[in-house]
Design a protein around this motif. Sequence first.
Motif, mmCIF file in Angstrom:
data_model
loop_
_atom_site.group_PDB
_atom_site.id
_atom_site.type_symbol
_atom_site.label_atom_id
_atom_site.label_comp_id
_atom_site.label_asym_id
_atom_site.label_seq_id
_atom_site.Cartn_x
_atom_site.Cartn_y
_atom_site.Cartn_z
ATOM 1 N N LYS A 1 -97.336 -23.102 31.477
ATOM 2 C CA LYS A 1 -96.279 -22.390 32.185
ATOM 3 C C LYS A 1 -96.877 -21.435 33.212
ATOM 4 O O LYS A 1 -96.373 -21.296 34.332
ATOM 5 C CB LYS A 1 -95.447 -21.606 31.163
ATOM 6 C CG LYS A 1 -94.106 -21.167 31.677
ATOM 7 C CD LYS A 1 -93.341 -20.431 30.590
ATOM 8 C CE LYS A 1 -92.094 -19.777 31.183
ATOM 9 N NZ LYS A 1 -91.474 -18.845 30.242
ATOM 10 N N ASN B 1 -97.797 -9.718 36.985
ATOM 11 C CA ASN B 1 -96.634 -10.582 37.254
ATOM 12 C C ASN B 1 -96.100 -10.363 38.659
ATOM 13 O O ASN B 1 -96.453 -9.396 39.345
ATOM 14 C CB ASN B 1 -95.537 -10.297 36.219
ATOM 15 C CG ASN B 1 -95.886 -10.884 34.862
ATOM 16 O OD1 ASN B 1 -96.376 -12.008 34.777
ATOM 17 N ND2 ASN B 1 -95.654 -10.106 33.815
ATOM 18 N N HIS B 2 -95.260 -11.284 39.037
ATOM 19 C CA HIS B 2 -94.624 -11.221 40.348
ATOM 20 C C HIS B 2 -93.388 -10.318 40.282
ATOM 21 O O HIS B 2 -92.692 -10.258 39.272
ATOM 22 C CB HIS B 2 -94.200 -12.627 40.800
ATOM 23 C CG HIS B 2 -93.172 -12.620 41.872
ATOM 24 N ND1 HIS B 2 -93.481 -12.575 43.216
ATOM 25 C CD2 HIS B 2 -91.796 -12.646 41.825
ATOM 26 C CE1 HIS B 2 -92.377 -12.569 43.934
ATOM 27 N NE2 HIS B 2 -91.330 -12.626 43.111
ATOM 28 N N PHE C 1 -99.122 -18.143 45.638
ATOM 29 C CA PHE C 1 -99.047 -18.553 44.247
ATOM 30 C C PHE C 1 -98.678 -20.017 44.135
ATOM 31 O O PHE C 1 -97.678 -20.473 44.680
ATOM 32 C CB PHE C 1 -98.014 -17.687 43.500
ATOM 33 C CG PHE C 1 -97.913 -18.062 42.061
ATOM 34 C CD1 PHE C 1 -98.942 -17.794 41.184
ATOM 35 C CD2 PHE C 1 -96.793 -18.713 41.587
ATOM 36 C CE1 PHE C 1 -98.859 -18.161 39.864
ATOM 37 C CE2 PHE C 1 -96.703 -19.076 40.268
ATOM 38 C CZ PHE C 1 -97.732 -18.801 39.394
ATOM 39 N N CYS D 1 -87.347 -16.648 38.923
ATOM 40 C CA CYS D 1 -87.923 -15.306 38.944
ATOM 41 C C CYS D 1 -87.117 -14.381 38.020
ATOM 42 O O CYS D 1 -85.890 -14.329 38.098
ATOM 43 C CB CYS D 1 -87.914 -14.738 40.367
ATOM 44 S SG CYS D 1 -88.587 -13.061 40.441
HETATM 45 C C1 LIG Z 1 -100.494 -14.990 37.163
HETATM 46 S S1 LIG Z 1 -99.571 -15.333 35.749
HETATM 47 C C2 LIG Z 1 -99.027 -13.771 35.244
HETATM 48 C C3 LIG Z 1 -99.367 -13.503 33.795
HETATM 49 C C4 LIG Z 1 -98.536 -14.246 32.837
HETATM 50 N N1 LIG Z 1 -97.272 -13.561 32.596
HETATM 51 C C5 LIG Z 1 -99.250 -14.469 31.543
HETATM 52 O O1 LIG Z 1 -98.667 -14.244 30.452
HETATM 53 O O2 LIG Z 1 -100.386 -14.867 31.598
HETATM 54 C C6 LIG Z 1 -98.154 -16.049 36.522
HETATM 55 C C7 LIG Z 1 -97.172 -16.552 35.555
HETATM 56 O O3 LIG Z 1 -96.437 -15.517 34.969
HETATM 57 C C8 LIG Z 1 -95.072 -15.822 34.917
HETATM 58 N N2 LIG Z 1 -94.373 -14.904 35.775
HETATM 59 C C9 LIG Z 1 -94.944 -13.971 36.538
HETATM 60 N N3 LIG Z 1 -94.023 -13.259 37.186
HETATM 61 C C10 LIG Z 1 -92.817 -13.768 36.835
HETATM 62 C C11 LIG Z 1 -91.492 -13.452 37.169
HETATM 63 N N4 LIG Z 1 -91.183 -12.468 38.013
HETATM 64 N N5 LIG Z 1 -90.522 -14.190 36.617
HETATM 65 C C12 LIG Z 1 -90.827 -15.174 35.747
HETATM 66 N N6 LIG Z 1 -92.043 -15.506 35.389
HETATM 67 C C13 LIG Z 1 -93.049 -14.802 35.915
HETATM 68 C C14 LIG Z 1 -94.942 -17.222 35.391
HETATM 69 O O4 LIG Z 1 -94.957 -18.090 34.313
HETATM 70 C C15 LIG Z 1 -96.162 -17.423 36.210
HETATM 71 O O5 LIG Z 1 -96.572 -18.766 36.227
#
Ligand SMILES: C[S@@+](CC[C@H](N)C(=O)[O-])C[C@H]1O[C@@H](n2cnc3c(N)ncnc32)[C@H](O)[C@@H]1O
Length: 530
Positions: free
Chosen positions: A433, A459-460, A503, A511
């Motif tokens: 994911k 996160n975003h 990304f 989101c």
């Molecule tokens: C770079 S990682 C961030 C860290 C991640 N949350 C983790 O547990 O490893 C990016 C992932 O986090 C999740 N994510 C980050 N920002 C998000 C947001 N605003 N809404 C939903 N999912 C988000 C998505 O699954 C995305 O692919």
Amino acid sequence: MKVRKLREFYSTRRVASQTTVSQPNSQLNVHQNAQPIAQTNAQPTKQPNAQHTDQPDSQHNDQTNEQHNNKHNEQPNNGLPNEQSNDKINIPSEMPRSIRQLSKPLVKAPGDVECGNPNCRTKYASAWRTNPEIPEGGWLCNACGIFIRTKGVHRPPEVVGRVYKNNILALPFIDEPVPRKETLRKRKNPEPESDDRTPSTLNVVTRRRKSQRNGHGTSSDPDAVDDEDIVRSESSQDDVLNVPTNEEEPLPWERKEFLKCGLYSMDLKVGRRSSRSKEKESENSITEIFPLPVQYGKFLMEEKRNFHLTWDIITAHKHIYVDRKRKNEEPVICDCKPPRNGGLGCTEDCYNRVMFYECSPKDCPCEEQCTNQRFQRKECVKELEVFKTENRGYGLRTLVETPKDQLILEYRGEVISHSTALKRMETKYKYRKSIYFLDYENRAVVDGGTRGTEARFINHSCAPNCHIEKWRAPNGELFIGVFASYNIPAMTELTYDYNFSTFGGAEGQECLCGASNCRGILGGKKQFRK
Ligand SMILES: C[S@@+](CC[C@H](N)C(=O)[O-])C[C@H]1O[C@@H](n2cnc3c(N)ncnc32)[C@H](O)[C@@H]1O
């Protein structure tokens, strides 16, 4: 030097033993023909007690022994059990060794010969062993026999002195020589029950020691001590006394040092140390003989922390270049002048800084005053925490208030080409994911998923409090940093805008940033399509 130490060691033991054995002798006039041997040994180490000088005359010995015995009999009990009769002794096994060993009878060698060790020449021993140097009729006392079998040489005088102490001053003896050789082989054949001879404690111990040395007693090790050459007293004596002998205790050269605690224990072992390590010890008063097995072992033991599994990420201290070599370009040197008053150099007007280029520590004219080396000096926020968000997996937050434009941390990882990124999207990240790609340059991507920094947990958000900046390193590569866009209060989650172009996550991912201006969707795979 070594010999002198040995002498000192054994002389100390002699003195200590003499004081203790004089008491039990009063209790242990047990055997009808057992008398304390005071002066029988013709080759003893000189004893401090003038009464115990060498007396070769055996008749005289007997008289002296009697006197010696009577003298001791007159002494008070001193806490020893006094219920025992003259022909049966029950010595509790918890009694000190010096007392227990008194029960060991001494016997003469067959043919009334002396021990074949020129350093010993004793006529009395707890058992007799064949002398390997004179297989036909040569005898060694028990101790000398074991010694020559295990060490290959005769017991030296220093070691013999110890036995002299034990035997002469302490032990009763049997004046009659043993009439025949009693072998282990014979003992292995079970005697009829009517025969009242049972294996003595010595037999059991000797056999056990042999089996320990041989490994289950089946080895054909030529050095192993053979029981078959042992001649001992009639077992009735041992049976009556039936107490463990000092054969159970390891000889000085058999003693081993063991760790008394685990490697992580704070009661770190104090062991035999070389003179060099003693010097070291006196320098820093550390007495460990083993270092802690891991770098932070002590810290890990002392610091109380909640347990959690480690992240599936290996910290990368630099970018890892998977498809190519790291660049090694010449640094660009700014024309800043170092402030005379020792102030900060390479500030806003440093043209390296304006160009998002970090100065080289070797070449910058401002040298130590240069402030344009934040990535290289790792001027990041240390107080960060990975935490579990409600609906977006893990996130990262700052534990302290973070000022605007502060470099929070660097996004590092594997620098991979565009095509490698595409492959990973189809393999490694196909069913995952979370994806951790960030644009590098020239279509290359930083993959922080396996090797990277905690920046990968950010996160975003469509209304972020951080942003990404790319700075050129002096060697021509890129530093990618997460910077604070505003003053960020403590305990606030850090976010930046993935901006869709940076990304490469799953297509159409919803989101969940919760911002009022949320665009509703994260980036998609299509940006990696050719
Ligand atoms: C770079 S990682 C961030 C860290 C991640 N949350 C983790 O547990 O490893 C990016 C992932 O986090 C999740 N994510 C980050 N920002 C998000 C947001 N605003 N809404 C939903 N999912 C988000 C998505 O699954 C995305 O692919």
